[in-house]
Scaffold this active site. Structure first.
Site, PDB file in Angstrom:
ATOM      1  N   HIS A 236      -2.080  -7.268   8.259  1.00 39.32           N
ATOM      2  CA  HIS A 236      -1.722  -6.775   9.591  1.00 39.32           C
ATOM      3  C   HIS A 236      -2.361  -5.408   9.854  1.00 39.32           C
ATOM      4  O   HIS A 236      -2.950  -5.176  10.913  1.00 39.32           O
ATOM      5  CB  HIS A 236      -0.201  -6.657   9.729  1.00 39.32           C
ATOM      6  CG  HIS A 236       0.501  -7.931  10.043  1.00 39.32           C
ATOM      7  ND1 HIS A 236       0.610  -8.955   9.134  1.00 39.32           N
ATOM      8  CD2 HIS A 236       1.138  -8.345  11.186  1.00 39.32           C
ATOM      9  CE1 HIS A 236       1.300  -9.950   9.692  1.00 39.32           C
ATOM     10  NE2 HIS A 236       1.626  -9.606  10.928  1.00 39.32           N
TER      11      HIS A 236
ATOM     12  N   HIS B   6       5.903  -5.147   2.758  1.00 45.32           N
ATOM     13  CA  HIS B   6       4.745  -4.472   2.158  1.00 45.32           C
ATOM     14  C   HIS B   6       5.181  -3.161   1.525  1.00 45.32           C
ATOM     15  O   HIS B   6       6.177  -2.545   1.931  1.00 45.32           O
ATOM     16  CB  HIS B   6       3.685  -4.162   3.223  1.00 45.32           C
ATOM     17  CG  HIS B   6       2.705  -5.271   3.435  1.00 45.32           C
ATOM     18  ND1 HIS B   6       1.850  -5.722   2.467  1.00 45.32           N
ATOM     19  CD2 HIS B   6       2.445  -6.021   4.534  1.00 45.32           C
ATOM     20  CE1 HIS B   6       1.098  -6.702   2.947  1.00 45.32           C
ATOM     21  NE2 HIS B   6       1.451  -6.907   4.208  1.00 45.32           N
TER      22      HIS B   6
END
Length: 231
Positions: free
Chosen positions: A146, A195
């Site tokens: 992302h 993450h």
């Protein structure tokens, strides 16, 4: 929108070198970070866990904010949304006859996807694991796809706007939107606990390096083809 005034050949060369230097610095920082992640360097691992734990403890108590972050990360700043914007730009460039530039932008976007997937597979870093997750994600963690896709897509779009000579208002708005998107998507990935902070940083650094090398490469290619100012 108007075309920006052409730079002289020395100015183009100077700008290209500066862009190349920026890309080299970002690439070097990424390689250092990659080595630390691969080696599981304890201070970095500790920092990653400290930040991730603190954000997760907050996220589990704020379901409304979690929902907002999921909408942002899954729709507004999703990698496919970003790639869609690049696809629109590529089609527009092709339609207006800038076919080399269109192909260059498309190739950079594709290379970005291949590069981050390849590094993910090579590093094989596990994502954060929680007994009470607020979101889920699959495949390896480093670097954040992302974050990297947002950095590459926004960087390329800003470059295209600059080449077209965007007016001051449009440029400021585009710059603000790009910064909010790139930083914002990183925050959502961390807040949702999918993450580690170093994954997001790695995505930003690698994305910035790729854009810088791509821009410098195209400008050099274009300079060789059109050496005379104003041509």
């Amino acid at each position: 929108m108007h075309h920006s005034p052409p730079l002289s050949r020395p100015d183009r060369t100077r700008a290209s070198r500066q862009t190349l230097r920026t890309g080299t610095v970002c690439a070097a920082l990424f390689l250092v970070l990659l080595a630390l992640v691969a080696a599981r360097w304890s201070p970095l691992t500790s920092l990653d866990h400290t930040v991730a734990d603190a954000l997760h403890r907050r996220a589990v108590t704020e379901p409304g904010l979690v929902h907002v972050n999921r909408v942002l990360t899954d729709w507004l700043w999703d990698p496919w949304t970003m790639r869609g914007l690049i696809a629109v730009a590529v089609v527009a460039l092709w339609w207006h006859g800038a076919r080399l530039l269109a192909g260059w932008v498309a190739a950079t976007s594709v290379l970005s996807s291949l590069l981050q997937q390849g590094i993910k597979a090579a590093v094989g870093r596990e994502r954060p694991q929680w007994p009470d997750p607020v979101d889920s994600a699959h495949y390896a963690a480093f670097p954040s796809g992302h974050a990297m896709t947002a950095a590459v897509s926004c960087g390329l779009l800003l470059w295209l706007l600059h080449r077209r000579g965007a007016g001051p208002r449009m440029w400021r708005a585009a710059l603000a939107a790009a910064w909010v998107s790139v930083l914002g998507v990183g925050v959502t990935r961390l807040y949702l606990g999918v993450h580690w902070p170093s994954d997001v940083l790695g995505g930003w650094l690698l994305g910035a390096a790729l854009v810088a090398f791509s821009v410098a490469g195209f400008e050099r290619c274009e300079s060789r083809e059109r050496p005379a100012p104003g041509v």
